[in-house]
Design a protein around this motif. Structure first.
Motif, PDB file in Angstrom:
ATOM      1  N   CYS A   1      21.909  34.083 -52.365  1.00  0.00           N
ATOM      2  CA  CYS A   1      22.806  32.910 -52.488  1.00  0.00           C
ATOM      3  C   CYS A   1      22.228  31.637 -51.852  1.00  0.00           C
ATOM      4  N   GLY A   2      21.135  31.751 -51.119  1.00  0.00           N
ATOM      5  CA  GLY A   2      20.564  30.583 -50.436  1.00  0.00           C
ATOM      6  C   GLY A   2      21.129  30.425 -49.037  1.00  0.00           C
ATOM      7  N   MET A   3      20.555  29.476 -48.295  1.00  0.00           N
ATOM      8  CA  MET A   3      20.974  29.267 -46.906  1.00  0.00           C
ATOM      9  C   MET A   3      22.191  28.347 -46.853  1.00  0.00           C
ATOM     10  N   PRO A   4      23.176  28.667 -46.000  1.00  0.00           N
ATOM     11  CA  PRO A   4      24.285  27.730 -45.803  1.00  0.00           C
ATOM     12  C   PRO A   4      23.816  26.530 -44.991  1.00  0.00           C
ATOM     13  N   LYS A   5      24.649  25.476 -44.969  1.00  0.00           N
ATOM     14  CA  LYS A   5      24.237  24.319 -44.166  1.00  0.00           C
ATOM     15  C   LYS A   5      24.982  24.245 -42.831  1.00  0.00           C
TER      16      LYS A   5
END
Ligand code: NAD
Length: 386
Positions: free
Chosen positions: A199-203
């Protein structure tokens, strides 16, 4: 090089699992040649189990000085992973380290920088669940845009039940000084890695953690984290080692579809039109886009991941096959883990990348009051536990 000569450093629960398939010659192009453990009892047991035809070392230095060893598998407790990995790379050995890459990102960053000095050496991590075809399929679907734009991720991972006797099976376990964390550092590195890998990295992250809840330990046994991604998507990660029956449900929702992985199955739904587009033109009041459930061919295999990672590691050394779990990626899941801890400790939002010096300072405060337990160490049967 015809065969990669491997030493296992740390012959506890997982070191024995790796020794099992390696000593049975199940990995093509690999030869298990040595065991290393600082606890002499572990070497006695290993000798009995695997025979006398290996070298048995009681210090990492001996392994690193042995020119007849090409690669090491590091299966010691977490704090030592980056320390031994750096020493091994400096000594010219290929490195496959157990998860997590380390306890805090500051140290792992140092390791990654060090690894860049040795492009001829392979540096990989034991993220065995990346080999599970079902998680690979989820990644493929998300990356191919099959769910549209990411909107929400949810992972409830509460089926790593751990009893007090498990925590008492090693002095380092569940202490700040020996382990550096609880469920986030021991059980969840797999899910945290898969979460960001798919899902990718959160910010930014808001974490809630309960330390020593329902278990006599220093570290977190129960965590809920809320995350936000750069595109406005949100996510929730729920985990504990104290719940039974537990749940393992990973849900990924996009503007055009949804994936749910639960009960060893992947389910996939897709709307015929992207929700944003449908919503912009629909005038009928109640109603929603037409949805199709689509059968995705995949089998859930969580059992053979470890040997597959080792085979991929060996193939990378011998033939340059692409690494499925490169060492440099180990910092990502750990970054989320550190962010959850920092947020829970300071009761505030934490932006990613985190302030690594601040995390390190906060961890040191906990280490300062940490007490290593004196317990009788046991090697546990780990079959079907990860
Ligand atoms: N990938 C997976 O599925 C998986 C599963 C279990 C454990 N792990 C990881 O493996 C690591 C070890 O876990 P475990 O459950 O096997 O622990 P364990 O306590 O059973 O084994 C660790 C072993 O390392 C030895 N050791 C400690 N420091 C050492 C050093 N400096 N040099 C040599 N030996 C040393 C200990 O004596 C012990 O025998 C942990 O980091 C854990 O997160 C990964």
């Amino acid at each position: 090089m015809e065969k990669v000569r491997i030493a296992i450093i740390g012959v506890g629960n997982i070191g024995n699992l790796h020794a099992g398939y390696l000593s049975n010659n199940e990995i093509k192009g690999a030869e298990l040649v040595a065991f290393c453990d600082i606890n002499p009892d572990k070497l006695v047991v290993a000798k009995r189990k695997y025979g006398e035809n290996y070298k048995f070392y009681d210090s990492v230095q001996q392994v690193l000085a042995d020119e007849a060893i090409d690669a090491v598998i590091i299966s010691t407790p977490h704090y030592d992973h980056p320390v031994i990995a750096m020493a091994a790379l400096k000594a010219g050995k290929h490195v496959l380290s157990e998860k997590p890459a380390g306890v805090y990102t500051k140290k792992v960053r140092e390791l990654i920088e060090e690894s860049k000095k040795y492009p001829e050496l392979t540096f990989a991590l034991m993220y065995n669940q990346r080999m599970n075809p079902t998680y690979r399929k989820a990644k493929e679907l998300v990356e191919a845009g099959e769910i549209g734009e990411l909107r929400r991720t949810n992972w409830i991972i509460t089926n790593w039940y751990r009893s007090q006797s498990y925590y008492n099976s090693g002095g380092w376990r569940a202490t700040w000084a020996g382990e550096g964390g609880g469920v986030l550092l021991n059980q969840d590195p797999h899910q945290l890695d898969l979460w960001q890998w798919i899902c990718g990295m959160p910010k930014r992250v808001m974490g809630f953690a309960y330390f020593g809840k329902l278990r006599d330990v220093e570290v977190e046994t129960d965590v809920t984290a809320y995350v936000e991604y750069a595109n406005g998507a949100t996510g929730v990660f729920v985990t504990t080692t104290t719940e039974t029956p537990g749940t393992n449900r990973f849900e990924i929702v996009g503007s055009k579809g949804k994936i749910v992985i639960e009960d060893n199955q992947l389910k996939f739904w897709q709307t015929r039109v992207d929700e944003a587009e449908w919503n912009a033109t629909y005038e009928g009041g109640f109603g929603e886009p037409e949805v199709w459930e689509i059968k995705v061919p995949t089998t859930f295999d969580s059992a053979s991941g470890h040997s597959k990672v080792v085979q991929n590691f060996v193939n990378n050394i011998l033939t340059g096959e692409e690494l499925k779990s490169p060492g440099v990626e180990g910092i990502n899941g750990l970054m989320i883990s550190n962010a959850i801890h920092l947020s829970a400790w300071q009761e505030r939002w934490v932006d990613l990348p985190i302030d690594e010096d601040l995390f390190f300072e906060e961890l040191q405060k906990r280490i300062a009051t940490s007490k290593l337990k004196t317990v009788e160490e046991k090697v546990l049967d780990t079959e079907n536990t990860y």
